[in-house]
Design a protein around this motif. Structure first.
Motif: not given
Length: 388
Positions: A35, A39, A179-183
């Motif tokens: 992650i 970012h 993961t390609t899920d941004y926070s």
């Protein structure tokens, strides 16, 4: 044993350059394939946009997390030069998206740095399955598409455009990142920091992914570090003095500027946040040390002059004076020096001396102009010190 005898010679060496090198060793360019590295892909793109609008005195940067897993960064700057448009006065679009720019690392006083890497949008391009660039420049809209870091075709003029600016949309390569899920929360925190440290800058973050509907926030703060201290105090719900003390100063000796805002609140611990060129310095450094030295000197001098300390009383220590302080110390330097590769601690003896002098003089003036508030602050410090 010779290299040839061991079966190893020049034919065994593979030279990787550009996007091939980045895709082969992504951690070297963005820190990780987790992650944090994900970012960083965005930070490399938004960093260029932010510095473009800051160079123009301010402007807007809009970031959208799209519903299909992509990210779009749009700014209202002058627009990246497009080689096909005949403007080669600076790096053209294709150069920006295909060549690393390691010299950008720590930045200078006129730029906001986003990380220790600073390699530029080419890294984002190389580590994305797809990237679309749109440039509004010279009353023309230019568009170019990339796949896995390679241009599908040269930039093409697609029609007229109003104003200037650049939009880069990219889709992180799922074959590279865990993961390609941004926070949303992590991004919002960093965007808020940069907006608080740079007056005139507006950053918005929109998330199209939630099933319940789009969410959006915008960060813009006209008073810079003063607003930052107010935000930090509001987060803790601390009791504060009526005025936040804030100032900024250019100093040629350190080739940069210092901005400081501080307040004494009801907490017992110290809350000093320090930054160098808009990047947090969690380990502090010479700017944070100079701030503490300057505050201690100003408080002791005022206390002696006003008889708030007797001749028999020892000077208040830095730990005693700093207890209960909320502060933001931000320096912007042309050539920042760091201690260690991670740049968590700022170095440079000149920075310490410049910050110390600026804090001592400005805080001393504020204390003299606000004698009742100064007396209350010093009385609280003395009482707290007597209990320890």
């Amino acid at each position: 044993m010779s290299g040839t005898a061991g079966g190893y010679d020049a034919t065994n060496i593979t030279v990787l350059e550009g996007r091939e090198a980045i895709r082969k060793r992504p951690g070297m360019y963005v820190g990780s394939t987790g992650i944090r590295g994900l970012h960083q892909l965005l930070f490399e793109v938004i960093g260029r946009s932010v510095n473009d609008v800051l160079a123009c005195g301010g402007g807007c940067v809009d970031v959208t997390l799209t519903h299909d897993g992509g990210v779009r960064v749009t700014d209202d700057g002058p627009g990246v030069p497009v080689e096909a448009a005949g403007d080669t006065s600076s790096a053209c679009l294709e150069t920006l998206l295909t060549r690393t720019h390691p010299g950008a690392g720590p930045g200078n006083r006129h730029t906001a740095s986003w990380s220790v890497y600073g390699m530029g949008p080419c890294v984002t391009n190389a580590l994305s399955s797809r990237l679309m660039a749109e440039v509004r420049r010279g009353h023309t809209l230019w568009v170019q598409e990339y796949k896995h870091g390679a241009a599908v075709a040269p930039p093409a003029a697609t029609g007229p455009a109003t104003g200037g600016g650049t939009s880069i949309a990219f889709w992180p390569d799922a074959g590279i990142f865990d993961t390609t899920d941004y926070s949303f929360g992590v991004l919002a925190k960093r965007f808020r920091e940069v907006a608080l440290l740079n007056r005139g800058l507006s950053i918005s973050l929109t998330d199209e992914r939630p099933p319940g509907g789009v969410r959006s926030v915008q960060f813009q703060y006209p008073d810079g570090p003063r607003d930052f201290v107010a935000f930090l105090d509001a987060e803790t719900g601390a009791h504060v003095t009526p005025d936040i003390i804030a100032f900024d100063r250019d100093d040629a000796r350190m080739a940069g500027t210092v901005e400081v805002a501080l307040n004494w609140c009801g907490r017992r611990e110290e809350g000093v946040r320090s930054f160098a060129n808009s990047v947090p310095t969690p380990e502090g450094g010479t700017h944070a040390d100079g701030f503490r030295t300057g505050v201690t000197a100003a408080v002791n001098t005022h206390a002696r002059q006003r008889g708030l300390l007797t001749t028999a009383d020892p000077d208040l220590t830095t730990d005693q004076v700093s207890r209960g302080v909320t502060a933001v110390v931000s320096v912007k330097l042309d050539s920042p020096e760091y201690e260690g590769a991670t740049r968590g601690r700022l170095g440079g003896a000149t920075v310490h001396d410049c910050v110390e002098q600026a804090v001592r003089e400005h805080l001393g003036t504020w204390l003299a102009r606000h004698p009742e508030q100064a007396a209350a602050i010093i009385d609280r410090i003395v009482q707290e010190a007597s209990r320890n």
